[in-house]
Scaffold this motif. Structure first.
Motif, short mmCIF file in Angstrom:
data_model
loop_
_atom_site.label_atom_id
_atom_site.label_comp_id
_atom_site.label_asym_id
_atom_site.label_seq_id
_atom_site.Cartn_x
_atom_site.Cartn_y
_atom_site.Cartn_z
N ARG A 81 40.98 45.24 39.62
CA ARG A 81 40.31 45.56 38.30
C ARG A 81 40.67 44.36 37.67
O ARG A 81 40.09 42.63 37.20
CB ARG A 81 39.92 46.05 37.60
N ARG A 82 41.90 43.96 37.57
CA ARG A 82 43.07 42.76 36.91
C ARG A 82 42.25 41.21 37.37
O ARG A 82 42.24 40.33 36.79
CB ARG A 82 44.22 42.68 36.50
N VAL A 83 43.42 41.28 39.08
CA VAL A 83 42.55 39.96 39.91
C VAL A 83 41.48 39.57 39.60
O VAL A 83 41.94 37.97 40.30
CB VAL A 83 44.02 40.47 41.10
N GLN A 84 40.45 40.12 40.30
CA GLN A 84 39.07 40.36 40.75
C GLN A 84 39.36 39.16 41.72
O GLN A 84 39.05 37.61 41.66
CB GLN A 84 38.48 39.29 39.36
N PRO A 85 39.92 39.92 42.82
CA PRO A 85 39.16 39.33 44.20
C PRO A 85 38.78 39.22 44.61
O PRO A 85 37.52 39.05 44.41
CB PRO A 85 40.29 39.51 45.06
N ASP A 86 38.70 37.99 45.19
CA ASP A 86 37.34 37.05 45.74
C ASP A 86 37.50 38.29 47.61
O ASP A 86 36.30 38.49 47.77
CB ASP A 86 37.13 35.10 46.41
N VAL A 87 38.30 38.73 48.39
CA VAL A 87 38.41 39.13 48.95
C VAL A 87 39.91 40.28 49.01
O VAL A 87 40.96 39.26 48.43
CB VAL A 87 38.66 38.11 50.59
N THR A 88 40.19 41.57 49.12
CA THR A 88 41.06 42.51 49.63
C THR A 88 41.68 42.55 51.20
O THR A 88 40.78 42.70 51.35
CB THR A 88 41.13 43.23 48.40
#
Length: 364
Positions: A81-88
């Motif tokens: 939720r903090r990073v809001q990555p495009d892909v994990t």
């Protein structure tokens, strides 16, 4: 791309090595890269990360109580939720399960990769959970064809095989001579089967032969006791961890792999790509996909101590055979070239990102 990568920790190991390499590669492509793990060695990450790659230490792994995995799940979800990555991207069975659960409801695609043998290492709940949760993954990466073929038919259709990269390692070869120095490398735990190796070496009749097992782990004391009980003091040594494969590659004439199971076996890849002969148990998974029988090494039945001792005896007695096997690095080198492997990872991550980009474009 903003990429979040999640692993067990920042210590030694094949999974950690590959994750560090992917992180450095994607950073060089201009991505914002975040890497998370449950453990951090006191001296920092064992493998190098570029300064701009952001490292995150998650839930305390030193408190293995009943709430450990819930804490880890909450920590991963909070980080997503903090990073809001495009892909994990996540590595290893338990971490894969926790990451897929943590990402639910976020619309963030998750690519999972199995780095060991879940049928042996994580039987029962975690393996079954991964088989179920994997249906929701944006990508599934296995290291070997054997791993891929053990997936359910539905998952096989969606999974790709990407082996670990392995460029040839420059090393100074051990001095040739009639006596053979065997080497082994890996974590000192049951998986690596070093107890079986010591028992096999005890059957090798060439008194000039030596064995060095590089690595550290919880089985050190039992292995040292076995060396003493077998009367092998002075011929078998366990010197600890080395900083790179060139150290163990240059320490001996033959690599011996005695693992009960593997996910890939980086040491086999490093030896075969660099020109060090290998004798290995034909364990699942990996060795049989890198060793060409009689050309760059030998395979023996899994767990067969007598057969392993026989192959070691043959190599100990034949310096010319060792030399011939060591000239076959070309068999594996092209297949595991780093640029080729990173291009395959780029394709998987790019494919995972496409639906998210399309959805964002549609909503705007």
């Amino acid at each position: 791309m903003r990429l979040l990568m999640i692993q067990g920790g920042f210590g030694t190991g094949g999974a950690e090595k590959i994750m560090a390499a992917i992180g450095a590669h994607r950073h060089a492509q201009g991505d914002e890269v975040h890497v998370a793990g449950m453990f951090m060695p006191p001296a920092g990450p064992f493998f190098h990360y570029p300064p701009d790659v952001r490292l995150h230490l998650l839930a305390d792994g030193a408190r293995p109580d009943k709430l450990l995995h819930l804490r880890r799940l909450a920590a991963i979800r909070g980080l997503i939720r903090r990073v809001q990555p495009d892909v994990t991207l996540s590595f290893l069975t338990k971490v894969n399960c926790l990451t897929m659960l943590a990402a639910r409801g976020t619309s963030i695609p998750v690519v999972i990769s199995e780095r060991n043998n879940p049928l042996m290492q994580s039987p029962g709940f975690w393996n079954r959970a991964q088989q179920v949760l994997a249906h929701g993954a944006a990508g599934i990466v296995m290291q070997t064809r054997g791993q891929h073929d053990d997936l359910s038919p539905a998952l096989q259709e969606r999974a790709v095989v990407i082996p670990n990269f392995c460029d040839a390692v420059p090393f100074r070869r051990a001095s040739p001579g009639p006596d053979c120095h065997f080497v082994a490398a890996g974590r000192l735990d049951r998986q690596k089967g070093f107890d079986l190796l010591i028992r096999a070496f005890a059957r090798v009749p060439h008194l000039g032969a030596r064995l060095t097992i590089f690595g550290e782990g919880p089985e050190r004391a039992p292995l040292e006791n076995l060396v003493r009980a077998s009367g092998l003091e002075g011929r078998v040594s366990l010197p600890g961890i080395v900083r790179g494969p060139q150290e163990w590659l240059g320490a001996g004439h033959v690599l011996v792999v005695s693992s009960r199971f593997e996910g890939f076996s980086n040491v086999v890849a490093e030896a075969t790509c660099s020109g060090l002969p290998v004798v290995s148990f034909d364990c699942p998974y990996g060795p049989s996909e890198m060793i060409v029988e009689g050309r760059n090494g030998f395979l023996v039945p899994p767990g067969d101590v007598a057969a392993l001792a026989g192959a070691m005896t043959r190599l100990a007695a034949d310096p010319a055979l060792r030399n011939r096997l060591g000239q076959a690095a070309h068999i594996a080198a092209a297949r595991f070239e780093q640029g080729r492997i990173m291009a395959q990872w780029d394709a998987v991550l790019g494919a995972a990102l496409q639906p998210r980009r399309a959805a964002m474009a549609w909503s705007s």
